[in-house]
Design an enzyme around this catalytic site. Structure first.
Site, PDB file in Angstrom:
ATOM      1  N   HIS A 197       1.310  -0.994  -0.431  1.00 31.48           N
ATOM      2  CA  HIS A 197       0.140  -0.432   0.222  1.00 31.48           C
ATOM      3  C   HIS A 197       1.291   0.862  -0.202  1.00 31.48           C
ATOM      4  O   HIS A 197       0.672   2.019  -0.437  1.00 31.48           O
ATOM      5  CB  HIS A 197      -0.484   0.171   1.125  1.00 31.48           C
ATOM      6  CG  HIS A 197      -1.979  -0.736   1.279  1.00 31.48           C
ATOM      7  ND1 HIS A 197      -1.967  -1.710   2.611  1.00 31.48           N
ATOM      8  CD2 HIS A 197      -3.231  -1.844   0.161  1.00 31.48           C
ATOM      9  CE1 HIS A 197      -3.196  -2.506   2.116  1.00 31.48           C
ATOM     10  NE2 HIS A 197      -3.793  -2.305   0.650  1.00 31.48           N
ATOM     11  N   SER A 208      -3.098  -7.806   2.757  1.00 31.19           N
ATOM     12  CA  SER A 208      -3.409  -7.669   3.922  1.00 31.19           C
ATOM     13  C   SER A 208      -4.090  -8.850   4.854  1.00 31.19           C
ATOM     14  O   SER A 208      -3.639  -9.096   5.946  1.00 31.19           O
ATOM     15  CB  SER A 208      -4.663  -6.253   4.817  1.00 31.19           C
ATOM     16  OG  SER A 208      -4.284  -5.046   3.590  1.00 31.19           O
ATOM     17  N   ARG A 235      -2.772  -6.213  -7.927  1.00 36.01           N
ATOM     18  CA  ARG A 235      -2.216  -7.003  -7.525  1.00 36.01           C
ATOM     19  C   ARG A 235      -1.614  -8.557  -8.941  1.00 36.01           C
ATOM     20  O   ARG A 235      -0.672  -9.124  -9.464  1.00 36.01           O
ATOM     21  CB  ARG A 235      -1.770  -8.311  -6.008  1.00 36.01           C
ATOM     22  CG  ARG A 235      -1.603  -6.662  -4.731  1.00 36.01           C
ATOM     23  CD  ARG A 235      -2.414  -8.050  -4.030  1.00 36.01           C
ATOM     24  NE  ARG A 235      -2.630  -8.744  -3.925  1.00 36.01           N
ATOM     25  CZ  ARG A 235      -4.391  -8.505  -2.834  1.00 36.01           C
ATOM     26  NH1 ARG A 235      -4.605  -7.110  -2.333  1.00 36.01           N
ATOM     27  NH2 ARG A 235      -5.277  -9.530  -2.889  1.00 36.01           N
ATOM     28  N   LYS A 279     -16.903  -6.481   6.832  1.00 36.62           N
ATOM     29  CA  LYS A 279     -15.416  -7.656   6.753  1.00 36.62           C
ATOM     30  C   LYS A 279     -14.846  -7.444   8.325  1.00 36.62           C
ATOM     31  O   LYS A 279     -13.975  -8.543   8.105  1.00 36.62           O
ATOM     32  CB  LYS A 279     -14.190  -6.602   6.329  1.00 36.62           C
ATOM     33  CG  LYS A 279     -14.646  -7.040   4.223  1.00 36.62           C
ATOM     34  CD  LYS A 279     -13.305  -5.928   3.896  1.00 36.62           C
ATOM     35  CE  LYS A 279     -13.636  -5.894   2.543  1.00 36.62           C
ATOM     36  NZ  LYS A 279     -12.551  -4.900   1.757  1.00 36.62           N
TER      37      LYS A 279
END
Length: 166
Positions: free
Chosen positions: A18, A129, A91, A42
């Protein structure tokens, strides 16, 4: 004319991937808002306030970057704050389909807000993450993937020794 952008995400926690993307985006835009999403569905490991504080510490050296929290639709936040661009990180190819659909929906909701895709440096393409959280929860060393303050926060959260981890 100055161009302001936002980089939205849950950032639970903020990673070196990030940070690298934010640093590069900060070189492109006049102002960059790292918008930390509340994302209660989440069930984040860190509270919104904790995620914002960690992001502020990690990104402190970037003068045209600010961290803010939000809930609701990303494009609504962007429109309300005069941000013209939403940055999304890709990604892997597997990210593209979802991100493409999201960008298309955002364009439908607010035609004047563009989405820009950025890819991380090669050494961060596998870092997420959720993977960092999982490795840290199982006692693994994540120091090469996160800023030292994030590593400390993860160790505290999981009740692990704070220094000298193998």
């Amino acid at each position: 004319m100055p161009v302001a952008a936002m980089y939205p995400g849950t950032f639970d926690p903020v990673t070196n991937g990030h940070h690298e993307l934010v640093r590069r985006a900060a070189d492109i835009f006049d102002e960059l808002v790292v918008a930390v999403a509340a994302s209660p569905r989440k069930a984040p490991l860190f509270s919104l306030g904790e995620r914002m504080a960690l992001a502020r510490e990690v990104l402190a050296g970037l003068p045209n970057v600010r961290v803010d929290g939000y809930s609701g639709l990303t494009v609504e936040y962007a429109a309300a704050h005069g941000l013209q661009v939403v940055i999304r990180g890709l990604r892997a190819v597997s990210d593209f389909e979802y991100e493409f659909q999201l960008a298309s929906m955002n364009r439908h909701l607010h035609a004047g807000i563009e989405t820009m895709f950025m890819t991380p440096a090669a050494q961060y393409t596998f870092v997420s993450s959720s993977l960092v959280r999982e490795v840290a929860a199982l006692g693994g060393n994540v120091d090469e993937f996160v800023h030292p303050c994030v590593g400390e926060a993860l160790r505290r959260r999981f009740g692990q020794a704070q220094a000298g981890r193998p």
